[in-house]
Design a protein around this motif. Structure first.
Motif, PDB file in Angstrom:
ATOM      1  N   ILE A   9      43.750  43.293  34.096  1.00 23.08           N
ATOM      2  CA  ILE A   9      42.923  43.147  35.289  1.00 23.08           C
ATOM      3  C   ILE A   9      42.410  41.712  35.326  1.00 23.08           C
ATOM      4  N   THR A  10      42.815  40.986  36.356  1.00 28.33           N
ATOM      5  CA  THR A  10      42.345  39.610  36.556  1.00 28.33           C
ATOM      6  C   THR A  10      41.395  39.632  37.734  1.00 28.33           C
ATOM      7  N   PHE A  11      40.253  38.958  37.568  1.00 26.29           N
ATOM      8  CA  PHE A  11      39.249  38.969  38.627  1.00 26.29           C
ATOM      9  C   PHE A  11      38.588  37.608  38.754  1.00 26.29           C
ATOM     10  N   TYR A  12      38.010  37.375  39.940  1.00 27.54           N
ATOM     11  CA  TYR A  12      37.300  36.134  40.230  1.00 27.54           C
ATOM     12  C   TYR A  12      35.896  36.213  39.635  1.00 27.54           C
ATOM     13  N   THR A  13      35.602  35.351  38.698  1.00 29.01           N
ATOM     14  CA  THR A  13      34.311  35.401  38.015  1.00 29.01           C
ATOM     15  C   THR A  13      33.165  34.897  38.882  1.00 29.01           C
ATOM     16  N   GLN A  14      33.461  34.146  39.933  1.00 23.91           N
ATOM     17  CA  GLN A  14      32.398  33.614  40.790  1.00 23.91           C
ATOM     18  C   GLN A  14      32.023  34.547  41.934  1.00 23.91           C
ATOM     19  N   HIS A  15      32.692  35.680  42.034  1.00 24.49           N
ATOM     20  CA  HIS A  15      32.302  36.656  43.059  1.00 24.49           C
ATOM     21  C   HIS A  15      30.835  37.014  42.814  1.00 24.49           C
ATOM     22  N   PRO A  16      30.011  37.069  43.857  1.00 27.52           N
ATOM     23  CA  PRO A  16      28.567  37.259  43.649  1.00 27.52           C
ATOM     24  C   PRO A  16      28.172  38.573  42.985  1.00 27.52           C
ATOM     25  N   ASP A  17      29.012  39.597  43.037  1.00 28.29           N
ATOM     26  CA  ASP A  17      28.647  40.885  42.450  1.00 28.29           C
ATOM     27  C   ASP A  17      29.292  41.153  41.087  1.00 28.29           C
ATOM     28  N   VAL A  18      30.057  40.183  40.584  1.00 29.13           N
ATOM     29  CA  VAL A  18      30.622  40.323  39.241  1.00 29.13           C
ATOM     30  C   VAL A  18      29.492  40.169  38.230  1.00 29.13           C
ATOM     31  N   GLN A  19      29.437  41.082  37.291  1.00 30.47           N
ATOM     32  CA  GLN A  19      28.414  41.041  36.241  1.00 30.47           C
ATOM     33  C   GLN A  19      29.088  40.860  34.887  1.00 30.47           C
ATOM     34  N   ILE A  20      28.993  39.636  34.372  1.00 27.30           N
ATOM     35  CA  ILE A  20      29.502  39.308  33.042  1.00 27.30           C
ATOM     36  C   ILE A  20      28.478  38.398  32.379  1.00 27.30           C
ATOM     37  N   PRO A  21      28.480  38.344  31.060  1.00 25.54           N
ATOM     38  CA  PRO A  21      27.552  37.442  30.377  1.00 25.54           C
ATOM     39  C   PRO A  21      27.813  35.983  30.758  1.00 25.54           C
ATOM     40  N   ASP A  22      26.769  35.188  30.741  1.00 31.05           N
ATOM     41  CA  ASP A  22      26.884  33.777  31.124  1.00 31.05           C
ATOM     42  C   ASP A  22      27.921  33.031  30.297  1.00 31.05           C
ATOM     43  N   TYR A  23      27.999  33.315  28.995  1.00 30.69           N
ATOM     44  CA  TYR A  23      28.951  32.582  28.161  1.00 30.69           C
ATOM     45  C   TYR A  23      30.401  32.863  28.571  1.00 30.69           C
ATOM     46  N   LEU A  24      30.675  34.059  29.086  1.00 33.18           N
ATOM     47  CA  LEU A  24      32.025  34.349  29.578  1.00 33.18           C
ATOM     48  C   LEU A  24      32.279  33.631  30.896  1.00 33.18           C
ATOM     49  N   ARG A  25      31.287  33.591  31.757  1.00 36.96           N
ATOM     50  CA  ARG A  25      31.441  32.889  33.033  1.00 36.96           C
ATOM     51  C   ARG A  25      31.672  31.392  32.790  1.00 36.96           C
ATOM     52  N   GLU A  26      31.005  30.847  31.783  1.00 33.51           N
ATOM     53  CA  GLU A  26      31.214  29.431  31.443  1.00 33.51           C
ATOM     54  C   GLU A  26      32.619  29.194  30.887  1.00 33.51           C
ATOM     55  N   SER A  27      33.114  30.133  30.104  1.00 35.53           N
ATOM     56  CA  SER A  27      34.460  30.005  29.537  1.00 35.53           C
ATOM     57  C   SER A  27      35.553  30.249  30.567  1.00 35.53           C
ATOM     58  N   TYR A  28      35.239  31.061  31.568  1.00 33.95           N
ATOM     59  CA  TYR A  28      36.209  31.425  32.615  1.00 33.95           C
ATOM     60  C   TYR A  28      35.559  31.184  33.969  1.00 33.95           C
ATOM     61  N   PRO A  29      35.462  29.929  34.386  1.00 35.42           N
ATOM     62  CA  PRO A  29      34.699  29.604  35.597  1.00 35.42           C
ATOM     63  C   PRO A  29      35.332  30.073  36.910  1.00 35.42           C
ATOM     64  N   GLU A  30      36.614  30.405  36.898  1.00 35.79           N
ATOM     65  CA  GLU A  30      37.266  30.836  38.140  1.00 35.79           C
ATOM     66  C   GLU A  30      37.806  32.255  38.042  1.00 35.79           C
ATOM     67  N   GLU A  31      38.655  32.497  37.046  1.00 31.02           N
ATOM     68  CA  GLU A  31      39.264  33.810  36.880  1.00 31.02           C
ATOM     69  C   GLU A  31      39.236  34.205  35.412  1.00 31.02           C
ATOM     70  N   MET A  32      39.221  35.510  35.200  1.00 34.42           N
ATOM     71  CA  MET A  32      39.260  36.053  33.846  1.00 34.42           C
ATOM     72  C   MET A  32      40.178  37.261  33.852  1.00 34.42           C
ATOM     73  N   THR A  33      40.937  37.431  32.788  1.00 34.70           N
ATOM     74  CA  THR A  33      41.795  38.600  32.642  1.00 34.70           C
ATOM     75  C   THR A  33      41.293  39.426  31.462  1.00 34.70           C
ATOM     76  N   ILE A  34      41.122  40.712  31.699  1.00 33.92           N
ATOM     77  CA  ILE A  34      40.791  41.638  30.625  1.00 33.92           C
ATOM     78  C   ILE A  34      41.963  42.594  30.459  1.00 33.92           C
ATOM     79  N   VAL A  35      42.123  43.092  29.258  1.00 35.22           N
ATOM     80  CA  VAL A  35      43.195  44.042  28.960  1.00 35.22           C
ATOM     81  C   VAL A  35      42.543  45.324  28.452  1.00 35.22           C
ATOM     82  N   LEU A  36      42.830  46.409  29.122  1.00 37.07           N
ATOM     83  CA  LEU A  36      42.338  47.714  28.691  1.00 37.07           C
ATOM     84  C   LEU A  36      43.474  48.420  27.974  1.00 37.07           C
ATOM     85  N   GLN A  37      43.325  48.550  26.657  1.00 36.03           N
ATOM     86  CA  GLN A  37      44.359  49.236  25.897  1.00 36.03           C
ATOM     87  C   GLN A  37      43.744  50.136  24.833  1.00 36.03           C
ATOM     88  N   TYR A  38      43.196  49.583  23.793  1.00 32.47           N
ATOM     89  CA  TYR A  38      42.707  50.404  22.690  1.00 32.47           C
ATOM     90  C   TYR A  38      41.186  50.517  22.651  1.00 32.47           C
TER      91      TYR A  38
END
Length: 75
Positions: A9-38
């Motif tokens: 799942i890749t998403f836009y981190t700057q979307h106003p309703d995305v809730q992620i910790p600040d350190y992740l937003r700083e590391s991924y200022p535009e998009e972030m991909t998460i993998v749901l597996q285990y």
């Protein structure tokens, strides 16, 4: 193979309703991909958003992503 399924799942981190910790937003200022597996917990999907708890450096973090912020979903 059963049990070896994963979701990317890749998403836009700057979307106003995305809730992620600040350190992740700083590391991924535009998009972030998460993998749901285990190791993911408390997955909830509604018509508006998904929320899930993932571990980053052994620290559990809840992520909330509005469906409209998702740019790529692959399985």
């Amino acid at each position: 193979m059963l049990g070896d399924h994963r979701f990317y799942i890749t998403f836009y981190t700057q979307h106003p309703d995305v809730q992620i910790p600040d350190y992740l937003r700083e590391s991924y200022p535009e998009e972030m991909t998460i993998v749901l597996q285990y190791q993911f917990y408390d997955l909830e999907v509604t018509k508006e958003k998904l929320s899930v708890t993932l571990s980053f450096n052994n620290v559990p973090e809840q992520i909330v992503v509005p469906l409209e912020a998702i740019s790529i979903f692959a399985d």
